[in-house]
Scaffold this motif. Sequence first.
Motif, short mmCIF file in Angstrom:
data_model
loop_
_atom_site.label_atom_id
_atom_site.label_comp_id
_atom_site.label_asym_id
_atom_site.label_seq_id
_atom_site.Cartn_x
_atom_site.Cartn_y
_atom_site.Cartn_z
N GLN A 10 54.20 28.96 -7.98
CA GLN A 10 54.05 30.29 -6.79
C GLN A 10 52.84 29.66 -5.74
O GLN A 10 52.90 29.80 -4.58
N GLN A 11 51.74 28.73 -6.47
CA GLN A 11 50.87 28.38 -5.62
C GLN A 11 51.31 27.08 -4.83
O GLN A 11 50.77 27.06 -3.70
N ARG A 55 53.10 28.49 -1.81
CA ARG A 55 52.17 28.98 -0.88
C ARG A 55 51.49 27.90 0.00
O ARG A 55 51.42 27.86 1.26
N ARG A 84 53.94 26.77 2.54
CA ARG A 84 54.21 27.61 3.76
C ARG A 84 53.04 27.42 4.64
O ARG A 84 53.33 27.53 5.81
#
Length: 307
Positions: free
Chosen positions: A34-35, A38, A41
């Motif tokens: 998830q990190q 991010r 993104r």
Amino acid sequence: MELRQLQYFCSVVQAGSFTKAAEQEGIAQPSLSQQIQRLERTLGTVLFVRLGRSVQLTHAGTVFYPYARDILNQAKRATTQIRQLETEIRGPLRVGVIPTVLPYLVAPNLHEFSAQYPEVEVILEEALTEQLTENLKACELDLIIVSLPLKGAELLRDPLVLVTAKSHKFVSLPVGANRDLSGERLLLLKEGHCFREDMLTACRRSQAEMAPAFESDHFGSIFPLVAAGAGVSIAPLMAAYHAHGCSIVSLARPQFRRVGFARLKSGAHFKPLTAFTKWLRTVAADANRPANSPPTDSPDRACDSAV
């Protein structure tokens, strides 16, 4: 973009997989993924090509990797430097001082502090009290030395004295004789200097009407004119000792200025600031010794002093 995201990114590159990187970082693999997502993104691009249990950097990831590694290394070095500042006496120290104190108290003694703490770089700023106070509030200075009253700690009480030419009539007057300042040409500091009000207060206490004849930002310009007989001045004793070719005369009514300091509250654990404050108190204590007291109506007084 966060440092931990860069750390996870570099760990994946070095480990070659998300699973191994998560194990090395001590977090769950989904959290690490998830990190990384991010971070991608934030950058607006994909950094890895997922190949089953392994990964491969994309072209963007290859370009980004050395920058991420450098940022992490810089962050580690910065953290080390900050920790050293908290445990060692080293680094820059920003000190602001008013013009009527810097040349007479700080500058002549600063070499002692520098010799004792060679790893501390003292960066001096000379300005008026109002400006120094604003700079301290803006965290642009670590400590300021100014005249009180101000919310700060007192360092010393500096006697005010009358500075005249050696040939002035006051010099030859006997002890206890009246010294009427009325009609004297007064050489004083310009508007904005906190000591200017001290000078005018001393005149009012003497019930004297004195005509300002010259104004300056420094006593260094005033004292030579006094020595030449252009007028008289009222000065703090620490400055009057530097009035070459002049005489120092006691005021009829003793008056003092209070000199103190204020420092950043956030600097409580800053070792150079603590060391400088301690040194400053020692210097102030020496300035307050009896040898530096006002003239005592003795014609034998050193430093061209007389009454």
